[in-house]
Design an enzyme around this catalytic site. Structure first.
Site, short mmCIF file in Angstrom:
data_model
loop_
_atom_site.label_atom_id
_atom_site.label_comp_id
_atom_site.label_asym_id
_atom_site.label_seq_id
_atom_site.Cartn_x
_atom_site.Cartn_y
_atom_site.Cartn_z
N ARG A 218 -12.75 -4.51 -7.26
CA ARG A 218 -12.27 -5.05 -5.77
C ARG A 218 -13.56 -5.30 -5.23
O ARG A 218 -14.19 -4.14 -5.54
CB ARG A 218 -12.20 -4.18 -4.61
CG ARG A 218 -10.40 -4.25 -3.67
CD ARG A 218 -9.66 -4.06 -3.30
NE ARG A 218 -10.09 -2.38 -2.87
CZ ARG A 218 -9.40 -1.98 -2.11
NH1 ARG A 218 -8.56 -2.43 -1.47
NH2 ARG A 218 -9.95 -0.95 -1.25
N LYS B 6 -11.84 0.09 9.05
CA LYS B 6 -12.49 -1.06 7.64
C LYS B 6 -13.36 -1.89 8.01
O LYS B 6 -14.44 -1.84 8.21
CB LYS B 6 -11.10 -1.29 6.78
CG LYS B 6 -10.17 -0.61 6.17
CD LYS B 6 -8.74 -0.88 5.69
CE LYS B 6 -8.18 0.13 4.56
NZ LYS B 6 -6.09 0.54 4.85
N PHE C 83 1.22 -1.42 0.00
CA PHE C 83 -0.13 -0.23 0.20
C PHE C 83 0.91 1.42 0.40
O PHE C 83 2.18 1.05 0.38
CB PHE C 83 -0.63 0.15 1.73
CG PHE C 83 -2.09 0.73 1.30
CD1 PHE C 83 -2.98 0.51 0.65
CD2 PHE C 83 -1.65 2.20 2.13
CE1 PHE C 83 -4.51 1.50 0.60
CE2 PHE C 83 -3.17 3.17 1.73
CZ PHE C 83 -3.96 2.36 0.80
C1 LIG Z 1 -6.34 1.55 4.89
C2 LIG Z 1 -4.80 1.47 4.86
C3 LIG Z 1 -3.88 1.87 4.99
C4 LIG Z 1 -4.33 3.21 5.87
O1 LIG Z 1 -3.45 4.34 6.69
P1 LIG Z 1 -4.18 5.59 7.36
O2 LIG Z 1 -2.79 5.83 7.77
O3 LIG Z 1 -4.96 4.85 8.30
O4 LIG Z 1 -4.90 6.14 6.29
C5 LIG Z 1 -1.99 1.65 5.14
N1 LIG Z 1 -1.91 0.58 4.70
C6 LIG Z 1 -2.54 -0.39 3.92
C7 LIG Z 1 -2.05 -1.16 3.72
C8 LIG Z 1 -3.74 0.08 4.38
O5 LIG Z 1 -4.88 -1.39 3.54
#
Ligand SMILES: *Cc1c(COP(=O)(O)O)cnc(C)c1O
Length: 410
Positions: A369, A223, A127
């Site tokens: 997705r 989530k 991510f």
């Molecule tokens: C949703 C998600 C985030 C979100 O990070 P925030 O700092 O809460 O916005 C980070 N890493 C992954 C893998 C995610 O799926």
């Protein structure tokens, strides 16, 4: 061939031990919501609880609410409710900040726990925020980020410079799931620590950080935990590291006694020392509602339902939409709770489905997705979703200009 009829779906729903959970959430009639992996549905209790926090606790009681309404203890109560979903003890979990901020803190922690080692290993497809944060921390610490494409690349990069291997258990695009236990063992053998990002795991899968033996973990509150938009995230540090655990950004809510107003930082016990500043009480109230809606549910039950839902959805796609490529692993042990398909017009497909009240999401460049949150998704919803998907493809709706235009948030 797998049975994919509506009757079969209704029978699966009737036999589903988690079916009653859906009643704990507010979901508009007629909507098929398959995006709980981006924003979980609102717990029914949330609207009234947050309104009361605003009108009564903040409006009428003001500063007194830190004590009398339990605002001060809310982060610890959230951590205690969350810990069983991770297989952790309450004092190994802190609820605070965003995932990005917690990841930054734990990267500093890991590098400090492995003096002499400078580098971090992550996946190239992580991510993006995880990569941004890691690069930022490594610039400060003077280390290198080494990227791998998958588990097979790990042995080749693990050497005495690597302080930490950090992966997201479930890939946000494909839904592929790392064998975190094996990865952790490999990291430990090489003298490194292991961190797992549980954003797509906590509240959906059978997470057990003790069994996995990971050192550190971060996860998301909005989530699968249904905490509401921007709800606080969580961080885990295994007990064996607590004695040497230094807060990389000591702040007053991580102090053992914030209101002693001492000039010296005395860390709170356990991982609570990693908390930052004043907690976001309104968001925490939402997260507490989300955690209450998961009360009495075990990670194993969530996993069983996620496995059954994803298997049924893949069977539906195979049977009715053969032109879509399912990129999510077919081996249930190797996938999380979402199913992704690749198609050149994935963006148009998702938008056309949303216009039909079937909400999934699009991830660049070509992924549609579908998150099958075990708390709120019914098997029959998946039949409805795939019927609409078939209709979109048959009518070519995904090519229509109104569905191909992109918004800021996909
Ligand atoms: C949703 C998600 C985030 C979100 O990070 P925030 O700092 O809460 O916005 C980070 N890493 C992954 C893998 C995610 O799926």
């Amino acid at each position: 061939m797998a049975v994919t009829t509506r009757e079969h779906a209704l029978a699966l729903d009737a036999a589903d031990p988690l079916a009653p959970l859906r009643g704990r959430f507010q979901l508009p009639e007629g909507l098929v919501y398959l995006d709980g992996n981006s924003l979980g549905a609102a717990p029914r209790a949330a609207a009234d609880r947050i309104a009361r926090t605003v009108t009564h606790e903040w409006g009428d009681r003001l500063i007194r609410s830190w004590n009398e309404a339990g605002w001060f203890t809310a982060p610890a109560r959230a951590a205690a409710a969350l810990a069983p979903l991770l297989g952790a003890d309450a004092d190994e979990v802190v609820v605070a900040d965003s995932t990005s901020v917690n990841l930054a803190k734990l990267l500093h922690v890991a590098l400090s726990l492995r003096p002499g080692r400078t580098d971090v290993v992550m996946e190239r497809g992580s991510f993006p925020t995880d990569l941004y944060v890691a690069r930022g921390v490594l610039v400060l610490r003077g280390g290198r980020l080494r990227l791998v494409d998958g588990p097979d690349d790990l042995p080749g990069v693990l050497d005495e410079q690597v302080a930490l291997v950090a992966v997201t258990e479930v890939d946000f695009r494909t839904g592929a799931r790392w064998d975190v236990g094996a990865l952790t063992a490999a990291a430990h053998t090489a003298g490194a620590l292991a961190l797992v990002d549980l954003c797509h795991s906590t509240g959906a899968l059978d997470v057990d950080v003790h069994a996995l033996d990971v050192d550190l973990a971060v996860g998301c509150g909005y989530k699968y935990l249904h905490g509401g938009p921007g709800a606080p995230a969580h961080a885990y540090v295994a007990r064996r590291h607590h004695a040497a655990l230094t807060a990389p950004m000591p702040a007053w809510f991580g102090h053992a006694e914030p209101f002693a107003m001492s000039t010296d930082f005395t860390p709170a016990p356990g991982v609570a020392r990693l908390a930052g500043g004043t907690p976001p009480v309104l968001s925490l109230t939402g997260l507490l509602c989300g955690l209450e809606s998961l009360d009495g549910v075990t990670p194993g039950q969530l996993q069983a339902k996620a496995t059954a839902l994803t298997a049924f959805f893949v069977a539906l796609l195979d049977a009715h939409c053969p032109e879509l490529t399912v990129v999510t692993p077919r081996d249930a042990a190797r996938r999380g709770a979402h199913v992704s398909v690749a198609h050149p017009d994935a963006h148009g497909i998702v938008q056309a489905l949303i216009a039909r009240d079937v909400i999934g999401d699009f991830r660049d460049p070509d992924i549609a997705r579908f998150g099958l949150a075990p708390t709120t998704t019914r098997f029959v919803d998946l039949v409805t979703a795939v019927q609409h998907l078939r209709a979109v493809l048959d009518a070519g709706e995904h090519d229509e200009a109104r569905f191909t235009a992109r918004s800021a948030v996909t």
